[in-house]
Structures are given as C-alpha cells and as structure tokens.
Design an enzyme around this catalytic site. Structure first.
Site, short mmCIF file in Angstrom:
data_model
loop_
_atom_site.label_atom_id
_atom_site.label_comp_id
_atom_site.label_asym_id
_atom_site.label_seq_id
_atom_site.Cartn_x
_atom_site.Cartn_y
_atom_site.Cartn_z
N ASP A 82 0.84 -1.19 0.00
CA ASP A 82 0.00 0.00 0.00
C ASP A 82 0.88 1.25 0.00
O ASP A 82 1.81 1.36 0.81
CB ASP A 82 -0.90 -0.02 1.25
CG ASP A 82 -1.97 1.04 1.22
OD1 ASP A 82 -2.43 1.40 0.12
OD2 ASP A 82 -2.37 1.50 2.31
N ASN A 225 -10.35 0.62 1.50
CA ASN A 225 -9.26 0.48 2.46
C ASN A 225 -9.73 0.89 3.84
O ASN A 225 -10.26 2.00 4.01
CB ASN A 225 -8.08 1.36 2.04
CG ASN A 225 -7.32 0.81 0.85
OD1 ASN A 225 -7.74 -0.15 0.21
ND2 ASN A 225 -6.19 1.42 0.54
#
Length: 278
Positions: A82, A225
């Site tokens: 990420d 997310n």
C-alpha cells in the site's frame, strides 16, 4: 494455498456487485485477526502493508507473513503493498512475494504519474501480479487536503497505465476517526462512466457504513481500504487487557486478548461489503 492477486479478487467483485476489504496491517496480531474474520465471513481479504507497517517490519518478512497466512486459510488472501512511492520499493515488494503493488504517484503531475505508474504496472504484470494506481490525491485528516479526481484525467490514467485498480479522490480522507458526511457520489458516477477499471476508496474508515454498503453493491467501487477504524478497535482491546491486570507484563498474554474483539470488529466491516459465500 489461497494466495491471490488483486485482479483475481476484484474482477469477480466488479461482476457480481460487492467489494473487498483492503485491511491495513501493522503487525502479526492484526493480520491473524483479519484473516480469521475473512474466513468466518467466507470472503476474500487484502492484507496491506503501508508505510508505517514497512517502517516497523522489513518487506521480505511481511511477504513471508502474508504468504504463510494465505497457506493456512481457505479464502483468497492478497499480499498488497500500500502506498509504494518508488520503483525500488515496488520491486522489493515483488521480490518479497507480494501479489499486488500499489504505486502512489498522486502528488505528481499527471504525465509523470501516468509514466511511472505504467512502468510499475508493466513490471507487475510481467511477474504475473497486479498493480493499483492513484489519480487525484487523497488527503489526511488534520494534514494535507485532498485534490478531487477529474473524470477525464481518470479515463486517461486508466487507459494509459494499464492498472488493475484505480484509487480515486471523491471526498475520502485518510486517518479519519469519525464518519464524514460521505463521498461525492456524483463524481463517482462521472468516473464510472469513463472507465471499466475497478475503483478503490482509500480512507474508508471515514465513509459512513450505509454508504459503504450501497456503493459496494451498486457501483464500480470494488475495494475499500480500512485502517483507522480497526486500529481503534485494536487499541481499545489492548487497553482493556492491560487495565484488567496492571501487574501483567507478558506482551504475548496481553496481545492474545486483542484477537477476539478485533475479529468481531473486522467481521462487521467485511459484512457490509457483501460477497459472502452462500
């Protein structure tokens, strides 16, 4: 082994009308809880190693941790980098066994963001894994402000980079501890109209749960997310464990008591996205 690429879990979500949780990890305890929750709900899960996680644990170790957890469960598990900021970081993640690379060039001029993201997507696809990019900067609570995604730029970005997923800025903000007024659905619809690429919402903790549910089922947003919300659940559970017996000092005992509360909180998050086995 149920190790999967990002594309392998997002394409079914796009076709069938649900979303997958991209869960931000910080250590072994939360990773285990996230996979246990996904197993209990019968849904895929994306384990995400962000910058703060990587500052604490090296990428080669994180890759082994993610892959081990994938081997132990029946649901698809994505090992996802990420907010990778450089080609070198993305290459290290690839070599460490990650199955998905998120390159964040959103602060850069459009042409540079496209060129650099396209190079990383090419590298990822050459290795048989996936790539996520970001167009339109997503800001931070109490910090940098967001810059909303322009639909025409999103169309160009998706077309010229070849990414498997595209993170967009539509009123979402990282690190929010409370729900916001919600996402800009008109902007989401404008972006959806010009691309077939699965869309990603960073800063999902700030999105009201009813809107998460409706967008998961009725839009091209296939990945939310979630970090802050679950870190808060973990922190509460750990404080409770410490306060129950202030004389305890064995962190293994203390941390073991965070597992069940975090599994419960994660199951609630995942359930809103749909996609459970029937």
């Amino acid at each position: 082994m149920t190790l999967a690429t990002l594309s392998e879990v997002l394409q079914p979500a796009l076709r069938q009308g649900y979303a997958v949780g991209g869960l931000v990890t910080l250590g072994w305890e939360d990773m285990c809880a996230y996979v246990a929750a996904a197993e209990a709900e019968g849904v895929p899960v994306i384990l995400q190693a962000g910058p703060s996680c990587r500052a604490h644990t090296p990428l080669p170790i994180l890759g082994k941790m993610f892959r081990h957890l994938a081997e132990e469960t029946s649901v698809p598990v994505v090992a996802h980098l990420d907010h990778g900021y450089t080609m070198e970081e993305c290459r290290e993640a690839l070599e460490s066994g990650f199955t998905s690379l998120m390159f964040d060039g959103s602060r850069k001029p459009l042409a540079q963001n496209i060129d650099e993201t396209a190079a990383i997507a090419e590298m990822a696809h050459g290795a048989g894994i996936s790539c996520e990019g970001e167009i339109g900067f997503v800001g931070y609570s109490g910090g940098e402000s967001s810059a909303g995604t322009d639909p025409s730029e999103a169309a160009q970005f998706a077309r010229e980079t070849g990414v498997d997923a595209m993170a967009i800025s539509v009123g979402n903000v990282h690190l929010q501890q409370e729900s916001s007024a919600g996402l800009d659905e008109a902007r989401i619809r404008s972006i959806e109209a010009v691309t077939a690429v699965p869309l990603v919402i960073h800063g999902g903790s700030g999105v009201p749960e009813p809107q998460r549910r409706s967008l998961a089922q009725g839009s091209k947003i296939c990945k939310f997310n979630i970090g802050t919300e679950l870190r808060m659940a973990f922190g509460t559970a750990m404080r409770d464990a410490v306060n129950r017996d202030p004389d305890r000092f064995d962190r293994v005992q203390i941390l073991s008591e965070t597992h069940d509360p975090l599994v419960d909180a994660t199951r609630t998050v995942l359930r809103a996205f749909g996609g459970a086995r029937q």
